[in-house]
Scaffold this active site. Structure first.
Site, PDB file in Angstrom:
ATOM      1  N   CYS A  50       0.813  -1.216   0.000  1.00 19.22           N
ATOM      2  CA  CYS A  50       0.000   0.000   0.000  1.00 19.22           C
ATOM      3  C   CYS A  50       0.844   1.262   0.000  1.00 19.22           C
ATOM      4  O   CYS A  50       0.354   2.329  -0.362  1.00 19.22           O
ATOM      5  CB  CYS A  50      -0.927   0.016   1.216  1.00 19.22           C
ATOM      6  SG  CYS A  50      -2.245  -1.203   1.132  1.00 19.22           S
ATOM      7  N   ASN A  51       2.095   1.166   0.429  1.00 15.63           N
ATOM      8  CA  ASN A  51       2.896   2.388   0.504  1.00 15.63           C
ATOM      9  C   ASN A  51       4.290   2.259  -0.101  1.00 15.63           C
ATOM     10  O   ASN A  51       5.165   3.054   0.207  1.00 15.63           O
ATOM     11  CB  ASN A  51       3.006   2.871   1.957  1.00 15.63           C
ATOM     12  CG  ASN A  51       3.458   1.777   2.899  1.00 15.63           C
ATOM     13  OD1 ASN A  51       4.317   0.979   2.577  1.00 15.63           O
ATOM     14  ND2 ASN A  51       2.860   1.750   4.077  1.00 15.63           N
ATOM     15  N   GLU A 114       5.371  -2.537  11.851  1.00 11.70           N
ATOM     16  CA  GLU A 114       4.275  -3.390  11.376  1.00 11.70           C
ATOM     17  C   GLU A 114       4.848  -4.650  10.724  1.00 11.70           C
ATOM     18  O   GLU A 114       5.884  -4.630  10.072  1.00 11.70           O
ATOM     19  CB  GLU A 114       3.363  -2.610  10.421  1.00 11.70           C
ATOM     20  CG  GLU A 114       4.033  -2.071   9.174  1.00 11.70           C
ATOM     21  CD  GLU A 114       3.903  -2.990   7.981  1.00 11.70           C
ATOM     22  OE1 GLU A 114       3.175  -3.986   8.085  1.00 11.70           O
ATOM     23  OE2 GLU A 114       4.546  -2.713   6.965  1.00 11.70           O
ATOM     24  N   GLN A 115       4.138  -5.773  10.928  1.00 17.99           N
ATOM     25  CA  GLN A 115       4.644  -7.072  10.494  1.00 17.99           C
ATOM     26  C   GLN A 115       4.104  -7.523   9.142  1.00 17.99           C
ATOM     27  O   GLN A 115       4.588  -8.508   8.581  1.00 17.99           O
ATOM     28  CB  GLN A 115       4.301  -8.136  11.537  1.00 17.99           C
ATOM     29  CG  GLN A 115       4.976  -7.927  12.878  1.00 17.99           C
ATOM     30  CD  GLN A 115       4.816  -9.140  13.775  1.00 17.99           C
ATOM     31  OE1 GLN A 115       4.961 -10.272  13.347  1.00 17.99           O
ATOM     32  NE2 GLN A 115       4.515  -8.893  15.044  1.00 17.99           N
ATOM     33  N   GLN A 120       4.204  -9.770   2.698  1.00 16.51           N
ATOM     34  CA  GLN A 120       4.261  -9.164   1.367  1.00 16.51           C
ATOM     35  C   GLN A 120       5.576  -9.497   0.661  1.00 16.51           C
ATOM     36  O   GLN A 120       5.600  -9.704  -0.557  1.00 16.51           O
ATOM     37  CB  GLN A 120       4.056  -7.656   1.499  1.00 16.51           C
ATOM     38  CG  GLN A 120       2.636  -7.309   1.952  1.00 16.51           C
ATOM     39  CD  GLN A 120       2.498  -5.895   2.479  1.00 16.51           C
ATOM     40  OE1 GLN A 120       3.466  -5.294   2.959  1.00 16.51           O
ATOM     41  NE2 GLN A 120       1.299  -5.353   2.427  1.00 16.51           N
ATOM     42  N   GLY A 190     -12.784  -6.309   1.171  1.00 15.88           N
ATOM     43  CA  GLY A 190     -11.521  -6.923   0.767  1.00 15.88           C
ATOM     44  C   GLY A 190     -11.142  -7.997   1.766  1.00 15.88           C
ATOM     45  O   GLY A 190     -11.090  -7.750   2.976  1.00 15.88           O
ATOM     46  N   ALA A 191     -10.879  -9.212   1.279  1.00 15.87           N
ATOM     47  CA  ALA A 191     -10.615 -10.346   2.171  1.00 15.87           C
ATOM     48  C   ALA A 191      -9.169 -10.816   2.074  1.00 15.87           C
ATOM     49  O   ALA A 191      -8.872 -11.975   2.364  1.00 15.87           O
ATOM     50  CB  ALA A 191     -11.570 -11.498   1.861  1.00 15.87           C
ATOM     51  N   GLY A 192      -8.270  -9.915   1.698  1.00 18.56           N
ATOM     52  CA  GLY A 192      -6.860 -10.266   1.643  1.00 18.56           C
ATOM     53  C   GLY A 192      -6.206 -10.132   3.003  1.00 18.56           C
ATOM     54  O   GLY A 192      -6.867 -10.156   4.046  1.00 18.56           O
ATOM     55  N   MET A 194      -4.823  -7.533   4.422  1.00 19.87           N
ATOM     56  CA  MET A 194      -5.258  -6.346   5.144  1.00 19.87           C
ATOM     57  C   MET A 194      -6.656  -6.549   5.724  1.00 19.87           C
ATOM     58  O   MET A 194      -6.954  -6.109   6.836  1.00 19.87           O
ATOM     59  CB  MET A 194      -5.239  -5.128   4.222  1.00 19.87           C
ATOM     60  CG  MET A 194      -5.387  -3.809   4.929  1.00 19.87           C
ATOM     61  SD  MET A 194      -3.900  -3.309   5.794  1.00 19.87           S
ATOM     62  CE  MET A 194      -2.979  -2.553   4.440  1.00 19.87           C
TER      63      MET A 194
END
Length: 465
Positions: A50-51, A114-115, A120, A190-192, A194
């Site tokens: 996302c970033n 953050e883990q 990812q 969204g079910a990923g 995140m």
């Protein structure tokens, strides 16, 4: 062969640029195929979150590979190369490895510690591996990065110093709602990974009900079942019923990975019209990149929209200095060990080639012995052969052990080069090692030496002409 990193992240670019550069799950395999087709690139891994979007490429030439990666990124994003280079950072060789270790440790995240980045990176490597675009270099780099990240999280307090993007967003949502999330209704779009994090955080916050929507109904059902197992009422809805579900929600978390907006202004209008009270506030946490929610939704009465740009400014994204310093010490130590191992791996084929050269000489001399003393009995010949081999082994033992020790230090490749020169082990031949890893480093844009920055920018600018 060395690793080239070209990246754009929340530290170097605004959300609008990150949205343009974002590489979705469907785009990643195509982009990998195009990059490995380059004459200068043999392995590729794309870390897209996302970033950040970061391309790790194993290359045989810095300038040619940088030009190819830059051109492909510009084409993919639709950005002019000049706009792209303003926000991109480049690292090479040892600096590329150091950066990936820091990323895996959560030190470079928007919310430090953050883990989610570990998963990812694992996904990025698996994608490249499935496409046969990850060889020995990226395999060892990615696996070591994952080990470093796990060690940092298990041995430091960095997890306590910073929460995930999801928790920061939900903390802000809780404050905006006034009296927390307990007993309220949340919608997760969204079910990923995140979405899974969102359900976990909402459950811990005491949410009363969760509504899950996803493009694939089966994945939505699995996530809803996770919530039910934790004692929270959970339902699933089709994307076509989004406005109806949103009308029931107090807070919505969305991160779908879709290219276009999933929640439109019309959807939000319709949801507000269906709400049981026009005074009941609605907080939307848009964690998608590109955005899942049309920005105009923020202008609707009673709606608070939190996006990645807002989260970037949140002070909770910082970590305690002591925990961050402890993590950096681990990264530095692991980097030194990794680089020493890489240098040793590079000199090993040279040592093997030297020993093979010695064995060939011994065999040639034994053949000469056979021609000169054809009547030599087998026991005597075997004893002569053993003696000669022992002499050669003893002569080679000290220099080969020492060259391995020296090669593990910075600049150690020069010792392997000396061996190749002294014993005529031609680089590139079947019995010799490949050219050692280059040690030259190109730092982040902000950390460039003037020479390196000018050099890299000249390459990219030349592509525009």
């Amino acid at each position: 062969m060395s690793v080239l990193l070209v990246g754009i992240s929340h530290r170097s670019a605004p959300v609008s640029i990150l949205e343009r550069v974002a590489v979705g799950d469907t785009d990643r395999p195509k982009l990998i195929d195009k990059m490995v087709a380059s004459d200068h690139i043999s392995e590729v891994m794309i870390v897209s979150t996302c970033n950040r979007v970061e391309i790790y490429a194993v290359v045989d030439a810095f300038h040619g590979a940088l030009a190819d990666v830059g051109e492909l990124l510009a084409t993919h994003s639709g950005l002019d190369l000049a706009d792209l280079t303003k926000h991109a950072y480049v690292r090479y060789s040892e600096a590329a490895a150091e950066h990936l270790f820091a990323v895996a440790s959560g030190l470079d995240s928007m919310v430090v510690g953050e883990q989610q980045i570990l998963g990812q990176i694992r996904t990025a490597y698996a994608t490249s591996d499935n496409q046969q675009a990850a060889g020995r270099v990226l395999h060892e780099l990615a696996q070591q990065a994952l080990r470093v990240g796990k060690r940092v999280h298990s041995e430091t307090g960095i997890d306590r110093a910073g929460a995930s993007v999801v928790s920061v967003a939900l903390d802000k949502a809780s404050a905006l709602l006034g009296d927390g999330l307990a007993g309220r209704t949340a919608m997760v779009l969204g079910a990923g990974s995140m979405g899974g994090l969102s359900v976990a955080h909402l459950t811990r916050a005491g949410i009363g009900r969760i509504i899950v929507a996803n493009r694939t109904r089966e994945r939505a059902e699995r996530l809803a079942e996770t919530a039910r197992a934790a004692g929270v009422a959970a339902d699933t809805v089709e994307l076509g019923d989004l406005s109806t579900a949103l009308a029931e929600a107090d807070v919505m978390v969305t991160c779908t990975g879709a290219v276009g907006a999933v929640v439109t202004l019309a959807d939000a209008h319709l949801a507000l019209a269906k709400r049981d009270s026009a005074q009941r506030p609605l907080v939307i946490c848009d964690l998608g990149l590109p955005r899942d929610v049309e920005p105009a939704v923020a202008g609707l009465p009673g709606v608070s929209l939190l996006d990645m740009a807002a989260l970037q400014r949140d002070p909770a994204a910082g970590a305690a200095a002591a925990d961050a310093d402890a993590a950096r010490e681990i990264v530095a130590g692991e980097l030194a060990t990794y680089l020493a191992g890489q240098r040793l791996a590079e000199v090993t084929p040279t040592v093997t080639a030297l020993r093979q050269r010695a064995a060939d000489v011994v065999e040639a001399e034994l053949l000469r012995l056979d021609s000169r003393l054809p009547g030599l009995e087998d026991p005597q010949r075997d004893e002569v052969a053993r003696t000669v081999r022992r002499v050669v082994d003893k002569l080679l033992h000290a220099p080969t052990v020492r060259v391995k020790q020296l090669a593990s230090a910075p600049g150690g490749d020069s010792y392997a080069a000396a061996l190749r020169e002294l014993f005529e082990l031609t680089p590139g031949s079947a019995e010799a090692v490949a050219t050692p890893m280059e040690t030259r480093t190109v730092e982040l844009v902000d950390d460039f030496t003037a020479g390196h920055q000018a050099e890299a920018m000249d390459v990219w600018k030349g592509m525009q002409s």
